[in-house]
Scaffold this motif. Structure first.
Motif, PDB file in Angstrom:
ATOM      1  N   SER A  78      54.232  23.171  71.968  1.00 11.31           N
ATOM      2  CA  SER A  78      54.143  24.601  72.277  1.00 11.31           C
ATOM      3  C   SER A  78      54.798  24.896  73.613  1.00 11.31           C
ATOM      4  O   SER A  78      55.494  25.900  73.761  1.00 11.31           O
ATOM      5  CB  SER A  78      52.690  25.046  72.339  1.00 11.31           C
ATOM      6  OG  SER A  78      52.081  24.849  71.107  1.00 11.31           O
ATOM      7  N   ASP A 129      55.381  29.023  66.224  1.00  9.30           N
ATOM      8  CA  ASP A 129      54.404  28.095  66.792  1.00  9.30           C
ATOM      9  C   ASP A 129      53.229  27.946  65.839  1.00  9.30           C
ATOM     10  O   ASP A 129      52.337  28.790  65.798  1.00  9.30           O
ATOM     11  CB  ASP A 129      53.920  28.580  68.164  1.00  9.30           C
ATOM     12  CG  ASP A 129      53.122  27.506  68.887  1.00  9.30           C
ATOM     13  OD1 ASP A 129      52.915  26.431  68.289  1.00  9.30           O
ATOM     14  OD2 ASP A 129      52.716  27.737  70.039  1.00  9.30           O
ATOM     15  N   GLU A 130      53.237  26.892  65.072  1.00 13.72           N
ATOM     16  CA  GLU A 130      52.182  26.609  64.083  1.00 13.72           C
ATOM     17  C   GLU A 130      51.756  27.868  63.336  1.00 13.72           C
ATOM     18  O   GLU A 130      50.571  28.223  63.336  1.00 13.72           O
ATOM     19  CB  GLU A 130      50.972  25.985  64.781  1.00 13.72           C
ATOM     20  CG  GLU A 130      51.352  24.806  65.630  1.00 13.72           C
ATOM     21  CD  GLU A 130      50.212  23.835  65.857  1.00 13.72           C
ATOM     22  OE1 GLU A 130      49.224  23.908  65.115  1.00 13.72           O
ATOM     23  OE2 GLU A 130      50.326  22.996  66.750  1.00 13.72           O
TER      24      GLU A 130
HETATM   25 MG    MG Z   1      50.497  24.185  70.467  1.00  8.84          MG
END
Ligand code: MG
Ligand code: ATP
Lengths: 356, 276
Positions: A43, A158-159
């Motif tokens: 991240s 991001d995910e």
């Molecule tokens: Mg992360």
């Protein structure tokens, strides 16, 4: 659309260094997945590309411009956040059109773009609702839509699927991939889910503890992992590792385990003789040996998944997982014999973890 | 339906002692305010009275110069609240979003100022206002009320601001907003509930404040409501209790109005906080 070059990028939070000199080249139109365990800095790296985190060292180039000191709004990127970050006080329409509104686009254009994105993502019925009135999957699509209307140079994820249930995750995975095949926008996608990485990526970047372990096409990484970490990270159930002393005699080589078992391994150079190495075997590469051959193993646990059965056995003093697509009627405690194709197994240096 | 009714009856029964304690002064206030003057001091005291004398309110309004005091109170409460909010919002934002040296010490300092009673500071503040030439000026109250409230409002806003996800602003920056735009279009609209709640507290503090108002304001033209009502009681041979009570009843009305107007934000604010 543009390429993204990450050159020797470092990041420290105060005295804590979390990214240690990362180099990644994302080609134009490419879909690159950053994968790694929790806390490895995925991240952080993505946020540095977005401009949400300052860059402590090295440089990031988007297109042909160094963006180290360019604020996020001038980087021409779109980002999908893990928790979607939808503006709770705006309708879905306004959420998706916000970026265009800020750019002072004429109203008809905003409307057309939002409608187009809503069309692609099946969001037309929800445009007047507020984010709180949508399900998780719908919110996820709105977050995607917000990125889509932008025609940005680069998409960052991001995910984005980690808050969805397992089934929806698989559906959205395919949708995102199909979308990328259609739009071909350069994308960087962060996940800790190796299946997502394998299925979606043009290329995977495996990260660990702030460093890149290996970069390559999914199957390339799967078939020849550069080190123990990558070998263990990709694949589910994950690769079996068995430690022992290497011994090569003539064309044949074997691994001498602690309990005295000798396992057949690829013939590496004699320089490795008597050194401790690690044998890596993927569960699907274990097969039942013909009678009187193979390595003795004792069945521990049998887990049918439907398509396959996963069998955990005791082999050379280690617990090893084997996957069979045939439905063998194994019982716990049963003695079986297993073998493997020497070309399909891997050897790693136990000291450094590197592939031999 | 039936069990639900029973449940709420039981709850009300359990609450009733509290309700009585809270409502008793209001009841006394009200029945005193509306009774004729000659029924004020009957013995033994009675709740009942011969007629509703609504005229008491009109009489009181004129005799006690109520309108002016009401205006003064509104002026001081509204302006001090506005000033406190305008100054607190950036401070609270910085506290919740940025890291800077001395942040912890600053927050402790804010909390510590709350431990000091205003009375301790009255003398010093009075001399300060003398030096500034602001004695007998309502603006001195605006300043001091705002200053006293700010520690609380900053603290309160800050803790709410911290519950607003940072991602929202970051998403706005990526969408092309400047810091200022994201603040105005994304952050502040989401912070409205917190601002409403702090505004209520600040307004009520200003509305009810007595000691400072009594100290700073000399001329009766500039009295705020609490001082004005007090002046109807203190140092008089004859206290017109029905007028005093009519005044106090009226003085609670604006607070009730502010409260009911802002309470929808209050509840929304609580609900918002609950999901996050
Ligand atoms: Mg992360
Ligand atoms: N603002 C911060 N201050 C200090 N340390 C931080 C900060 N943000 C992240 N870190 C640290 O940096 C490291 C990398 O964090 P990061 O969020 O990039 O991990 P991640 O790979 O995305 O993990 P996950 O899969 O759990 O999201 C972690 O060890 C984290 O504790």
């Amino acid at each position: 659309m543009a390429s993204v070059k990450i050159r020797n990028v470092e990041k420290s939070f105060g005295a804590l260094k979390v990214i240690h000199g990362v180099n990644i080249d994302v080609e134009d139109h490419e879909f690159v997945v950053l994968v790694g365990p929790s806390g490895c800095g995925k991240s952080t790296l993505l946020r540095m590309i977005a401009g949400l985190e300052t860059i402590s060292g090295g440089e990031i180039v988007i297109g042909d411009k160094v963006v180290n000191n360019v604020p996020p709004r001038d980087r021409d990127i779109a980002m999908v956040f893990q928790n979607y970050a939808l503006y709770p006080h705006m309708s879905i329409f306004d959420n998706m059109g916000f970026s265009l509104k800020l750019r002072k686009r004429p109203k008809p254009e905003i409307e057309a773009k939002v409608m187009e994105a809503a069309d692609i993502l099946n969001l037309q019925p929800y445009l007047d609702r507020s984010p709180a009135q949508l399900s998780g999957g719908q919110r996820q699509r709105v977050a995607m839509g917000r990125a889509l209307v932008r025609d940005a140079q680069v998409f960052l994820f991001d995910e984005p699927l980690s808050n969805l249930d397992a089934k929806l995750r698989v559906v959205m995975r395919t949708e995102i991939k199909a979308l990328h095949q259609r739009l071909k926008t350069t994308s960087v996608y962060v996940t800790h889910d190796q299946i997502e990485a394998m299925t979606m990526a043009d290329r995977i970047v495996v990260m660990n503890a702030g460093r890149v372990e290996q970069i390559g096409a999914p199957l390339e990484l799967y078939d020849s992992p550069a080190n123990l970490f990558v070998a263990g990270f990709l694949g589910s159930p994950s690769m079996n590792f068995i430690k022992g002393r290497f011994r090569r005699e003539g064309d044949q080589a074997h691994l001498l385990c602690d309990d005295g078992t000798a396992l057949p391994v690829p013939a590496a150079s004699t320089a490795w003789n008597d050194k401790t190495v690690v044998l890596g075997v993927r569960p699907e590469h274990l097969n039942l040996a013909a009678d009187g051959q193979g390595i003795a193993a004792t069945v521990d646990v049998v887990e049918p998944t439907g398509a396959n059965i996963e069998v955990f056995v005791e082999l050379a003093g280690e617990r090893v997982c084997a996957v069979f697509s045939e439905r063998h009627p194994f019982r716990p405690g049963e003695k079986i014999a297993l073998g493997w194709d020497i070309d399909k197994v891997h050897l790693f240096d136990a000291a450094t973890g590197r592939r031999i | 339906m039936q069990p639900k009714l029973k449940k709420s009856l039981i709850y009300w029964a359990m609450l009733s002692p509290l309700v009585v304690v809270i409502l008793f002064p209001f009841a006394v206030m009200f029945v005193t305010a509306v009774r004729p003057r000659d029924e004020l001091f009957v013995y033994p005291p009675r709740w009942g009275f011969s007629e509703f004398r609504w005229g008491n309110f009109a009489e009181m309004w004129v005799k006690t110069n109520f309108g002016e005091a009401l205006f003064n109170s509104l002026y001081v409460s509204v302006l001090s609240t506005a000033l406190a909010l305008v100054l607190s919002i950036p401070a609270a934002y910085a506290l919740s979003r940025y890291r800077f040296p001395g942040k912890g010490a600053y927050r402790t300092f804010l909390l510590m100022t709350q431990m000091m009673s205003p009375i301790v500071l009255v003398l010093g503040l009075f001399r300060l206002m003398v030096a500034l030439g602001m004695v007998n000026n309502l603006n001195s109250l605006v300043l001091t009320y705002a200053a006293f409230n700010m520690a609380f409002t900053i603290w309160m806003l800050q803790s709410y601001f911290s519950t607003i996800p940072r991602d929202l602003e970051e998403a706005a920056w990526i969408d092309g907003a400047s810091h200022f735009t994201s603040l105005v279009r994304i952050f502040l609209p989401l912070a409205v509930p917190a601002m409403a709640v702090t505004a209520i507290f600040s307004f009520i503090n200003g509305w009810n404040e007595f000691v400072l108002a009594l100290t700073m304001i000399r001329s009766s033209d500039d009295f705020t409501l609490p001082v004005q009502i007090y002046s109807q009681v203190a140092g008089r041979y004859q206290v017109e209790w029905h007028h005093v009570m009519a005044g106090t009843v009226l003085a609670t009305v604006p607070v009730a109005i502010v409260f009911s107007w802002l309470q929808k934000y209050l509840i929304r604010g609580m609900a918002l906080g609950a999901v996050k």
